[in-house]
Write an enzyme that holds these catalytic residues in place. Structure first.
Site, PDB file in Angstrom:
ATOM      1  N   ASN A 107     -21.717  69.174 -47.893  1.00 17.34           N
ATOM      2  CA  ASN A 107     -22.624  68.448 -47.058  1.00 17.34           C
ATOM      3  C   ASN A 107     -24.170  68.867 -47.700  1.00 17.34           C
ATOM      4  O   ASN A 107     -24.195  70.002 -48.224  1.00 17.34           O
ATOM      5  CB  ASN A 107     -22.661  68.805 -45.620  1.00 17.34           C
ATOM      6  CG  ASN A 107     -22.503  70.203 -45.190  1.00 17.34           C
ATOM      7  OD1 ASN A 107     -22.022  71.073 -45.920  1.00 17.34           O
ATOM      8  ND2 ASN A 107     -23.248  70.515 -44.034  1.00 17.34           N
ATOM      9  N   CYS A 127     -22.370  64.014 -44.972  1.00 15.68           N
ATOM     10  CA  CYS A 127     -21.293  64.663 -45.037  1.00 15.68           C
ATOM     11  C   CYS A 127     -20.588  65.110 -46.121  1.00 15.68           C
ATOM     12  O   CYS A 127     -20.529  64.130 -47.047  1.00 15.68           O
ATOM     13  CB  CYS A 127     -20.188  64.164 -43.751  1.00 15.68           C
ATOM     14  SG  CYS A 127     -20.864  63.802 -42.058  1.00 15.68           S
ATOM     15  N   GLU A 177     -17.380  65.076 -46.967  1.00 20.20           N
ATOM     16  CA  GLU A 177     -16.202  64.107 -47.044  1.00 20.20           C
ATOM     17  C   GLU A 177     -16.747  62.964 -47.868  1.00 20.20           C
ATOM     18  O   GLU A 177     -16.075  62.479 -48.792  1.00 20.20           O
ATOM     19  CB  GLU A 177     -15.434  63.799 -45.919  1.00 20.20           C
ATOM     20  CG  GLU A 177     -14.855  64.874 -45.243  1.00 20.20           C
ATOM     21  CD  GLU A 177     -15.603  65.741 -44.076  1.00 20.20           C
ATOM     22  OE1 GLU A 177     -16.905  65.668 -44.328  1.00 20.20           O
ATOM     23  OE2 GLU A 177     -15.240  65.840 -43.085  1.00 20.20           O
ATOM     24  N   GLU A 217     -27.865  68.231 -46.599  1.00 21.89           N
ATOM     25  CA  GLU A 217     -28.988  67.962 -45.342  1.00 21.89           C
ATOM     26  C   GLU A 217     -30.302  67.567 -45.960  1.00 21.89           C
ATOM     27  O   GLU A 217     -30.627  67.694 -47.137  1.00 21.89           O
ATOM     28  CB  GLU A 217     -29.020  69.087 -44.645  1.00 21.89           C
ATOM     29  CG  GLU A 217     -27.540  69.259 -43.840  1.00 21.89           C
ATOM     30  CD  GLU A 217     -27.309  70.225 -42.823  1.00 21.89           C
ATOM     31  OE1 GLU A 217     -28.358  71.158 -42.610  1.00 21.89           O
ATOM     32  OE2 GLU A 217     -26.305  70.357 -42.224  1.00 21.89           O
ATOM     33  N   CYS A 268     -15.465  63.577 -39.399  1.00 21.58           N
ATOM     34  CA  CYS A 268     -16.195  63.083 -38.206  1.00 21.58           C
ATOM     35  C   CYS A 268     -15.860  61.592 -38.068  1.00 21.58           C
ATOM     36  O   CYS A 268     -15.075  61.201 -39.264  1.00 21.58           O
ATOM     37  CB  CYS A 268     -17.762  63.278 -38.417  1.00 21.58           C
ATOM     38  SG  CYS A 268     -18.519  62.182 -39.681  1.00 21.58           S
TER      39      CYS A 268
HETATM   40  N1  THU Z   1     -20.579  67.504 -41.510  1.00 24.03           N
HETATM   41  C1  THU Z   1     -19.577  67.161 -42.474  1.00 24.03           C
HETATM   42  O1  THU Z   1     -20.114  67.584 -43.686  1.00 24.03           O
HETATM   43  N2  THU Z   1     -18.565  66.756 -42.370  1.00 24.03           N
HETATM   44  C2  THU Z   1     -18.172  66.082 -41.070  1.00 24.03           C
HETATM   45  O2  THU Z   1     -17.151  65.612 -41.008  1.00 24.03           O
HETATM   46  C3  THU Z   1     -18.770  66.596 -39.806  1.00 24.03           C
HETATM   47  C4  THU Z   1     -20.111  67.114 -40.136  1.00 24.03           C
HETATM   48  C5  THU Z   1     -21.823  68.196 -41.648  1.00 24.03           C
HETATM   49  C6  THU Z   1     -23.038  67.244 -41.629  1.00 24.03           C
HETATM   50  C7  THU Z   1     -24.101  68.309 -41.329  1.00 24.03           C
HETATM   51  O3  THU Z   1     -24.560  68.516 -42.365  1.00 24.03           O
HETATM   52  C8  THU Z   1     -23.399  69.373 -40.516  1.00 24.03           C
HETATM   53  O4  THU Z   1     -21.992  69.307 -41.020  1.00 24.03           O
HETATM   54  C9  THU Z   1     -23.660  69.573 -39.222  1.00 24.03           C
HETATM   55  O5  THU Z   1     -23.112  68.470 -38.477  1.00 24.03           O
END
Ligand code: THU
Length: 160
Positions: free
Chosen positions: A62, A73, A75, A64, A112
């Site tokens: 991920n 994310c 994935e 940010e 997610c």
């Molecule tokens: N996140 C992912 O990388 N994958 C997911 O399927 C769920 C959430 C990340 C997004 C964000 O950077 C952190 O987790 C918190 O939500």
């Protein structure tokens, strides 16, 4: 009116050591990717490793942003990285792991909703199931034999 129920078959392992060797290897790649995540705001790091049928493993984590919704994310970083490098790829398996610098993540962390939809695009196109393997940092591991089992009544290009 008829009541129907959707079956989500999944395998639950007590920990990573119970997985077949190839899956342990794929998860370890996801762990390495997770360690390189850029997650200064949520402190929640996610790593993803994608096994293609040509044997290549593509990873992502991920990313940010100070403007929170601009992040992405693990994935989707990984699947788009894979698709941009191998446009006609066939995906065999996807391993996902998550950890937090604030607590031990012991429960399996599934992708997610937006990631499920994004990943399903590729499963639908390739007409072959993609195995999804997901865990937290330690503890139980969930394996599903396909993406569709995580996304019932899904939307795909056949509706357009
Ligand atoms: N996140 C992912 O990388 N994958 C997911 O399927 C769920 C959430 C990340 C997004 C964000 O950077 C952190 O987790 C918190 O939500």
């Amino acid at each position: 009116m008829e009541k129907i129920s959707i079956n989500t078959p999944a395998f639950l392992y007590n920990d990573i050591s119970e997985l077949p060797n190839d899956d342990i290897n794929l998860m370890q790649e996801a762990v390495e990717a997770r360690k390189k995540a850029y997650a200064p705001y949520s402190k929640f790091s996610v790593g993803c490793a994608i096994l293609l049928d040509n044997g290549k493993i593509i990873t992502g984590n991920n990313q940010e942003n100070a403007a929170y919704p601009s992040g992405m994310c693990a994935e989707r970083v990984a699947i788009w990285k894979a698709s941009s490098e191998y446009p006609n790829m066939v995906v065999k398996k996807i391993a996902i792991t998550a950890s937090s610098s604030e607590r031990k993540v012991k429960n399996p962390v599934g992708p997610c909703g937006a990631c499920r939809q994004t990943l399903y695009e590729y499963e639908f196109n390739q007409k072959e199931p993609i195995e999804i393997i997901f865990m937290g940092e330690i503890g139980k591991v969930v394996v599903t034999e396909s993406l569709i089992s995580l996304l019932p009544f899904s939307f795909d290009s056949s509706y357009l």
